[in-house]
Scaffold this active site. Structure first.
Site, mmCIF file in Angstrom:
data_model
loop_
_atom_site.group_PDB
_atom_site.id
_atom_site.type_symbol
_atom_site.label_atom_id
_atom_site.label_comp_id
_atom_site.label_asym_id
_atom_site.label_seq_id
_atom_site.Cartn_x
_atom_site.Cartn_y
_atom_site.Cartn_z
ATOM 1 N N ASP A 85 30.003 34.869 82.007
ATOM 2 C CA ASP A 85 28.682 34.330 82.339
ATOM 3 C C ASP A 85 28.297 34.427 83.813
ATOM 4 O OD1 ASP A 85 30.576 32.527 83.159
ATOM 5 O OD2 ASP A 85 29.913 30.861 81.928
ATOM 6 N N HIS A 86 29.267 34.600 84.692
ATOM 7 C CA HIS A 86 28.962 34.578 86.134
ATOM 8 C C HIS A 86 28.643 35.964 86.679
ATOM 9 C CE1 HIS A 86 30.687 30.553 85.890
ATOM 10 N NE2 HIS A 86 30.477 30.349 87.177
ATOM 11 N N ASP A 130 36.531 25.940 85.478
ATOM 12 C CA ASP A 130 35.241 25.801 86.135
ATOM 13 C C ASP A 130 34.997 24.309 86.336
ATOM 14 O OD1 ASP A 130 32.459 27.627 86.403
ATOM 15 O OD2 ASP A 130 32.177 25.463 86.199
ATOM 16 N N ARG A 138 23.911 22.346 92.207
ATOM 17 C CA ARG A 138 24.450 22.421 93.576
ATOM 18 C C ARG A 138 23.439 23.072 94.508
ATOM 19 N NH1 ARG A 138 30.596 23.934 91.791
ATOM 20 N NH2 ARG A 138 31.147 21.771 91.489
ATOM 21 N N SER A 167 33.429 23.842 93.583
ATOM 22 C CA SER A 167 33.925 24.742 92.543
ATOM 23 C C SER A 167 35.444 24.692 92.363
ATOM 24 C CB SER A 167 33.492 26.149 92.928
ATOM 25 O OG SER A 167 34.446 27.106 92.565
ATOM 26 N N ARG A 192 37.122 27.417 92.014
ATOM 27 C CA ARG A 192 37.613 28.769 92.317
ATOM 28 C C ARG A 192 38.911 28.716 93.112
ATOM 29 N NH1 ARG A 192 32.217 29.742 95.862
ATOM 30 N NH2 ARG A 192 31.462 28.939 93.892
HETATM 31 C C1 MIC Z 1 30.144 26.940 90.526
HETATM 32 O O1 MIC Z 1 29.241 26.371 89.927
HETATM 33 O O2 MIC Z 1 30.410 26.708 91.718
HETATM 34 C C2 MIC Z 1 30.985 27.938 89.782
HETATM 35 C C3 MIC Z 1 30.660 29.276 90.304
HETATM 36 O O3 MIC Z 1 30.682 27.889 88.412
HETATM 37 C C4 MIC Z 1 32.445 27.567 89.998
HETATM 38 C C5 MIC Z 1 33.408 28.518 89.443
HETATM 39 C C6 MIC Z 1 33.606 29.746 90.282
HETATM 40 O O4 MIC Z 1 33.593 29.669 91.508
HETATM 41 O O5 MIC Z 1 33.843 30.787 89.686
HETATM 42 C C7 MIC Z 1 32.820 26.177 89.506
HETATM 43 O O6 MIC Z 1 31.963 25.352 89.285
HETATM 44 O O7 MIC Z 1 34.020 25.879 89.414
HETATM 45 FE FE1 SF4 Z 2 27.294 28.809 86.317
HETATM 46 FE FE2 SF4 Z 2 28.564 27.082 87.888
HETATM 47 FE FE3 SF4 Z 2 25.919 27.407 88.041
HETATM 48 FE FE4 SF4 Z 2 26.949 26.243 85.928
HETATM 49 S S1 SF4 Z 2 27.023 25.485 88.030
HETATM 50 S S2 SF4 Z 2 25.352 27.802 85.927
HETATM 51 S S3 SF4 Z 2 28.865 27.366 85.665
HETATM 52 S S4 SF4 Z 2 27.470 28.920 88.538
#
Ligand code: MIC
Ligand code: SF4
Length: 647
Positions: A64-65, A119, A380, A538, A540
Site C-alpha cells: 500500500d505504501h 506499521d 500525521r 512510524s 520503520r
Molecule cells: C507512517 O504512517 O508513518 C507509515 C509510513 O505508515 C509508517 C510505516 C513506514 O514507515 O513504513 C508507520 O506508521 O509505521
Molecule cells: Fe499509510 Fe501510514 Fe498514512 Fe496510514 S498513516 S495511510 S499506513 S502512510
C-alpha cells in the site's frame, strides 16, 4: 475485582509473566501483518531465519505504501513480497486492494484477537475489540517464526465517553484530536487506552477505528474498544458474523487512570503544523487560504465518510486555487462509492482520485508546493512528511476537509447552511476478495524473486566493552522517525536497500549527516543525542538499521518512543537515557564521548559513566533493558539472537 478488556485479552494469550503494570509479559499472537515499506525487511529477516513456513494462524502481507512505480524498484518489491508470501504460507493483498489497516479491519480483524503489524497504525483494529500493536519488522518476523511477543505490561487508561457527537460536522476524528490536545504526542507512552462508557454506543466500528488509528499519535501502545452490537453489525455486513464474539469490561474493572470525554461538547478541531497535538478549534484558524486538500488514508476512509464527503461536493466545484486529492482506504470502499454514484460526484466537483493506497500521507505523490497550506483528514503532519518541508499541513475531519476544498479557505462548516448528508454504517457491503491471494498449502516449491534493489539486511557486531564515539547530531524533543529516516517518493523506494537509503538519514535536518557518520565510523562510530520521546511516529526500523549501518553505536536521549526504542535494541544500538536531563546542555555535536565497561554495566547495574573527552567532564547515563533485551544487545541484535535459538 473484575477485569478490563485489556486484562481479558492479555489473560487469554498469556504465555509467561504477570499482568501487572511494568512487568515483562510474553503473549501468544493470532495475526501478524506487514506492509510493503516495512515488509520487505520483515520478510528478508524471516527468510534469514531459515524456516519453512510461518508458525502462527494468520499472516497477511499488504502492499500500500510504495505504489508509484516510477522505475523497477517498487514492482520488484511487490513481486518479492508476493513470492515470499506464497513460499512461506501468508495471505497476499495485491497493490490496489487497499491500505493495510482498513483492509485488515474489513476482512481479517476479530474481537478478542491479538495482532501485530509492521506499521504504527496497526491499532486501527482496536476498533474491532482486539489488541493490535505496531512493531518493527524484525519483531514481527520473530513472532511469525513462532516465538511469543514480549513486552512490558503497559498502564491501562479508561477513556470514558458520554453524550453524543454533534453530527454531521463533528466526527470521530475530533474525539482523537481532543485527546491529543489534552495529552500531547507523548501522553500515551507506556499506556493502552481502553474506551468505555455510554458514549461508546454512539460510534460505529469505522469511527472507533479512526480513534484507535490515531491513538498512535499519543505514543500509546494501542487503543481498544469493546465488541458489542455495532461490532456484530459490521461483521455481519462483511459476511463474517461467525468471527464475532462480545467483549466488554466487567462493571467493577479497575484502571490506572481515567479520562472523561463528553462527545456532545466537541466541535470541529484541527491539528496545526507541524504536530498532531497542536490542536485548536477549526474556527480559530478560519479564513486561512488553502492550496490543497487531501481526504482518505487509513484514518478516515469509511464508506459512510466517503459518501458524506461526496454529498458535500455534489453539484459544487473545488475552489479554483485548490487541488483536492482523495485516496479511499480500500478497494471495497472504492467499488461501493463507484457503484452508488458518490465517485461521480467527487470527479464532477474536480477531485483528483488516487488509488487505494497511502499516497500523499507519506509523500508518495501529491506533495504541496512551497509555502502552501494543505488540509488533510490524515493522522500525521510532521514537517516534511508530505514531501515538502516548506509546506504547512493541518489535520481535520473529512467533512471539514470537503467543505474547505469547496470554500478554498479553512472554514468551520458547523452551524452553516452547507448541505451535507449523514450516513450510517451499511447493512451490507460489497465483498470482493479477488485481490486477496490465499496462502498455499505447501509453498516449498516457490522461488522467491528478488530484484536488483533488494539487498540483504546488514548485521552488527555485539556491543563492545568500550564505546568511544563522536556526537554526530544533537536534537530537541519529539524527534520523529520521519526526521531520522525520511519517506517520500525519492527515498521510500530504497526501503529494501539499506546501503542506499542510509545516505538519507536526517536528510531534512542535516544533509551532511551520512557523510560525517561514515567518517566517524572508522574512529569508533557515532552517537545521536536527543530530547524527550526520541523516535516518535512510524514503526520503520530503517530509522534504526540505517544509522546502525552508518556506524551509530548509541543514542543518548531524555526518553524514547516505544517502537523506535525496540527497533534500536533489535539492531544492536544501545538506547541510553541521561540520569540528569541537564547534562544534555553540556554536550555539543562534535564532542567525543567515552563509555568504558559497557558489557559489564549492561549485564549488571545498567548505569554507565560517560566521559566527555573533548570538554573534560563526566556524567552518568542509564539503560532500562529487560533480561531478554540485554541478551539481544550482547548478541549483536535480535536476528543473531533468534538464529541461535532456532538452530
Ligand atoms: C507512517 O504512517 O508513518 C507509515 C509510513 O505508515 C509508517 C510505516 C513506514 O514507515 O513504513 C508507520 O506508521 O509505521
Ligand atoms: Fe499509510 Fe501510514 Fe498514512 Fe496510514 S498513516 S495511510 S499506513 S502512510
Amino acid at each position: 475485582m473484575g477485569k478490563n478488556i485489556v486484562q481479558k485479552i492479555f489473560g487469554a494469550h498469556l504465555v509467561k509473566g504477570e499482568l501487572k503494570k511494568g512487568e515483562q509479559v510474553s503473549l501468544r499472537v493470532d495475526e501478524v501483518y506487514t506492509q510493503d515499506a516495512t515488509g520487505t525487511m520483515a520478510w528478508l529477516q524471516f527468510e534469514a531465519m531459515g524456516l519453512e513456513r510461518v508458525k502462527i494462524p494468520c499472516v497477511v502481507s499488504y502492499v500500500d505504501h510504495n505504489m508509484i512505480q516510477s522505475n523497477h524498484m517498487n514492482p520488484d518489491d511487490h513481486l518479492f513480497l508476493q513470492t515470499a508470501a506464497a513460499r512461506f504460507g501468508a495471505w497476499f493483498s495485491k497493490p490496489g486492494n487497499g491500505i493495510c489497516h482498513q483492509v485488515n479491519l474489513e476482512r481479517f480483524a476479530r474481537p478478542g484477537w491479538i495482532a501485530l503489524g509492521t506499521d504504527s497504525h496497526t491499532p486501527t483494529n482496536g476498533g474491532m475489540g482486539m489488541i493490535a500493536i505496531g512493531v518493527g519488522g524484525l519483531d514481527a518476523a520473530t513472532v511469525m517464526a513462532g516465538m511469543p511477543f514480549e513486552m512490558k505490561m503497559p498502564e491501562v487508561v479508561l477513556v470514558r465517553l458520554t453524550g453524543r457527537l454533534k453530527r454531521p460536522w463533528v466526527t470521530a476524528m475530533d474525539v482523537i484530536l481532543e485527546l491529543l490536545r489534552r495529552l500531547t504526542v507523548k501522553g500515551g507512552v507506556g499506556k493502552i487506552f481502553e474506551y468505555g462508557g455510554p458514549g461508546v454506543s454512539d460510534l460505529n466500528v469505522t469511527e472507533r477505528a479512526t480513534i484507535t488509528n490515531m491513538g498512535a499519535e499519543l505514543g500509546a501502545t494501542t487503543s481498544v474498544f469493546p465488541a458489542d452490537d455495532r461490532t456484530a453489525h459490521f461483521l455481519r455486513a462483511q459476511g463474517r458474523e461467525k468471527d464475532f464474539s462480545a467483549l466488554g469490561a466487567d462493571d467493577d474493572a479497575g484502571y490506572d487512570d481515567v479520562v472523561e470525554i463528553d462527545l456532545g461538547s466537541l466541535e470541529p478541531l484541527t491539528a496545526q503544523p507541524h504536530s498532531p497535538d497542536s490542536v485548536v478549534p477549526v474556527r480559530e484558524v478560519a479564513g486561512r487560504k488553502v492550496n490543497q486538500v487531501c481526504i482518505g488514508s487509513c484514518t478516515n476512509s469509511s464508506y459512510q465518510a466517503m459518501r458524506a464527503v461526496a454529498s458535500i461536493l455534489r453539484g459544487k466545484r473545488v475552489a479554483e486555487h485548490v487541488s483536492l486529492h482523495i485516496n479511499p482506504g480500500s478497494k471495497q470502499v472504492y467499488e461501493m462509492i463507484a457503484r452508488d454514484g458518490s465517485l461521480s460526484d467527487m470527479i464532477a466537483a474536480g477531485a483528483r482520485m488516487l488509488e487505494a493506497s497511502c499516497g500523499p500521507c507519506i509523500g508518495m505523490g501529491g506533495s504541496p508546493g512551497t509555502g502552501h497550506v494543505s488540509v488533510r483528514s490524515y493522522n500525521r503532519n510532521f514537517r516534511g512528511r508530505c514531501g515538502n518541508k516548506d509546506a504547512f499541513v493541518f489535520l481535520a475531519n473529512p467533512l471539514v476537509c470537503a467543505a474547505v476544498a469547496v470554500k478554498g479557505e479553512i472554514t468551520d462548516p458547523s452551524g452553516t447552511e452547507i448541505p451535507v448528508e449523514e450516513f450510517s454504517e451499511p447493512d451490507t457491503v460489497i465483498v470482493n476478495d479477488n485481490m486477496l491471494i490465499a496462502p498455499l498449502k505447501d509453498g516449498s516449491g516457490i522461488e522467491i524473486i528478488k530484484g536488483p534493489n533488494i539487498k540483504d539486511v546488514p548485521l552488527k557486531d555485539p556491543v563492545g566493552d568500550e564505546i568511544r564515539a563522536e556526537v554526530l547530531i544533537k536534537l530537541g524533543d519529539n524527534v520523529t522517525t520521519d526526521d531520522i529516516m525520511p519517506a517520500g517518493s525519492q527515498i521510500l523506494p530504497f526501503r529494501s536497500n539499506i546501503p542506499a537509503i542510509s545516505e538519507y538519514v536526517f536528510y531534512n535536518i542535516d544533509p551532511t549527516f551520512a557523510e560525517r557518520a561514515k567518517k566517524a565510523k572508522g574512529h569508533g562510530g557515532g552517537i545521536i543525542v536527543g530530547g524527550e520521546n526520541y523516535g516518535q511516529g512510524s514503526s520503520r526500523e530503517h530509522a534504526a538499521i540505517a544509522p546502525m549501518y552508518l556506524g551509530v553505536v548509541t543514542v543518548i536521549a531524555k526518553s524514547f518512543a516505544r517502537i523506535h526504542r525496540a527497533n534500536l535494541i533489535n539492531f544492536g544500538i544501545l538506547p541510553l537515557s541521561f540520569s540528569n536531563a541537564e547534562d544534555m546542555d553540556r554536550i555539543e555535536s562534535g564532542d567525543v564521548l567515552v563509555i568504558s565497561g559497557v558489557r559489564d554495566a549492561l549485564a549488571a547495574s545498567q548505569q554507565y559513566r560517560v566521559t566527555n573527552a573533548t570538554k573534560g567532564f563526566d556524567f552518568t547515563v542509564v539503560s532500562d533493558l529487560s533480561g531478554r533485551e540485554r541478551d539481544l544487545m550482547l548478541s549483536g541484535g535480535l536476528l543473531p539472537f533468534v538464529k541461535t535459538r532456532l538452530s
